[in-house]
Design an enzyme around this catalytic site. Structure first.
Site, short mmCIF file in Angstrom:
data_model
loop_
_atom_site.label_atom_id
_atom_site.label_comp_id
_atom_site.label_asym_id
_atom_site.label_seq_id
_atom_site.Cartn_x
_atom_site.Cartn_y
_atom_site.Cartn_z
N ASP A 47 6.26 -10.23 -6.58
CA ASP A 47 5.70 -9.39 -5.69
C ASP A 47 5.35 -7.58 -5.87
O ASP A 47 6.27 -6.74 -6.33
CB ASP A 47 7.47 -8.91 -4.90
CG ASP A 47 7.03 -8.18 -3.48
OD1 ASP A 47 6.64 -9.57 -2.41
OD2 ASP A 47 7.41 -7.11 -3.36
N TYR A 52 2.93 0.71 -2.64
CA TYR A 52 3.54 0.74 -4.09
C TYR A 52 2.70 1.65 -5.14
O TYR A 52 2.90 1.84 -5.70
CB TYR A 52 4.49 -0.47 -4.29
CG TYR A 52 5.63 -1.56 -3.92
CD1 TYR A 52 5.78 -0.84 -2.95
CD2 TYR A 52 5.17 -2.61 -4.34
CE1 TYR A 52 6.82 -1.66 -2.10
CE2 TYR A 52 6.57 -2.90 -3.69
CZ TYR A 52 6.82 -2.82 -2.40
OH TYR A 52 8.02 -3.31 -2.25
N LYS A 77 1.29 -6.76 0.55
CA LYS A 77 1.65 -6.37 1.60
C LYS A 77 0.99 -5.45 2.65
O LYS A 77 0.54 -4.31 2.06
CB LYS A 77 2.69 -5.62 1.88
CG LYS A 77 3.99 -6.57 1.06
CD LYS A 77 5.46 -6.15 1.46
CE LYS A 77 7.00 -7.03 -0.12
NZ LYS A 77 6.44 -6.05 -1.21
N HIS A 110 4.50 -5.19 5.95
CA HIS A 110 5.83 -4.34 5.94
C HIS A 110 7.07 -3.84 6.04
O HIS A 110 8.64 -3.99 5.64
CB HIS A 110 5.07 -3.07 4.76
CG HIS A 110 5.39 -2.76 3.55
ND1 HIS A 110 5.04 -2.34 2.24
CD2 HIS A 110 7.14 -2.96 3.12
CE1 HIS A 110 5.95 -2.10 1.05
NE2 HIS A 110 7.04 -2.63 2.00
#
Ligand code: A2P
Length: 278
Positions: A47, A52, A77, A110
């Protein structure tokens, strides 16, 4: 063994029961090495998120693992601030380019609002993004679509506007913070609940109730926390950058007794009882 077990999403797509989470895993060596370790140790589900900033390293680790693409499940996401149709398509293509893995297994919005403005009403923008995701899904670029940090009031307008029910909702879920209203809504609507921060980012591991049960089962508190998520039918995403922990977090092949689940259900820590992570 749990590492080989899957849930089945409402569209029939199989999704491995435990995912390796990469939130706060730094791009470059840290992300590359931890994902490489996770894959070597048997995680089938990784994931990540464009936000990120580690998708490129994650993608490289996946590629270098030489594991067949169809044996892996990759979630990423749509950044929380992108609330337009065009923006969603563009962000998806960027993630796909970074991950370089052909297609995405699960793509999530998200958050219902930008992290910079939690609580903002973005219903219109979420619907636009959702329409873009449905198109990408119908084109076969994504195998399942869903949301993250969404509550029923955020999900309902998507369904009303498009008739398309999300396959999953990834929420902050752990012992003492089970978001019952969201959880029950998802169960009733056949939406898989994914549990991010199943260890409360490490903050529940000293809880006396959890320590006591861990002693009873002769396992670590982290294993109790991850097993609890599975007992609830949710999909935990434990994250670690340490090999022994990455390994241990996937070895969850025991069952909690009903009486112990009831004890854990009653654990409450108001400080941790936030709905989302920010
Ligand atoms: P580290 O990365 O140094 O191993 P969550 O998955 O709830 O977000 O929690 C992640 C946090 O919990 C990280 O700080 C991680 O630290 C720590 N952690 C992960 N697995 C374990 C474990 N098995 N035992 C103790 N702490 C853990």
């Amino acid at each position: 063994m749990i590492k080989d077990e899957c849930y089945v999403l409402s569209n029939g797509v199989k999704i491995p029961k435990i995912a390796f989470g990469t939130w706060q895993v730094k791009p470059g060596d840290e992300a590359y090495n931890s994902v490489s370790m996770a894959l070597k140790l048997g995680y089938k589900h990784i994931d990540t998120a464009l936000a990120y900033e580690n998708e490129e390293s994650v993608g490289k680790a996946i590629k270098d693992s030489k594991i067949k693409r169809e044996e892996l499940f990759i979630t990423t996401k749509l950044p929380s601030h992108i609330k337009t149709y065009e923006g969603a398509k563009e962000a998806f293509m960027t993630s796909l380019k970074y991950l370089d893995c052909g297609y995405i297994d699960l793509y999530l919005i998200h958050a219902p609002w930008p992290w910079s403005n939690v609580g903002e009403d973005c219903t219109k923008g979420n619907i636009e993004a959702w329409k873009a995701m449905i198109e990408l899904y119908n084109e076969g670029l994504i195998r399942a679509i869903g949301v993250s940090n969404f509550r029923p009031e955020h999900i309902k307008p998507l369904v009303e506007a498009t008739g398309f029910v999300p396959h999953a909702d990834q929420i902050r879920f752990f012992i003492g913070n089970t978001q019952d209203e969201v959880y029950n809504y998802c169960k009733e609507n056949n939406i898989l609940v994914e549990a991010y921060s199943p260890l409360a980012t490490g903050n529940i591991l000293n809880s006396p109730e959890i320590l006591k049960i861990a002693e009873k089962y002769n396992v670590t508190p982290a294993k109790i926390a991850i097993r609890y998520c599975l007992e609830k039918g949710t999909l935990p995403l434990p994250k670690s950058t340490h090999e022994e922990r990455i390994k241990a977090n996937l070895e969850i092949d025991f069952e909690l007794k009903e009486e112990d689940i009831k004890i854990l259900d009653k654990v409450h820590n108001p400080e941790l009882d936030r709905k989302f992570r920010s």
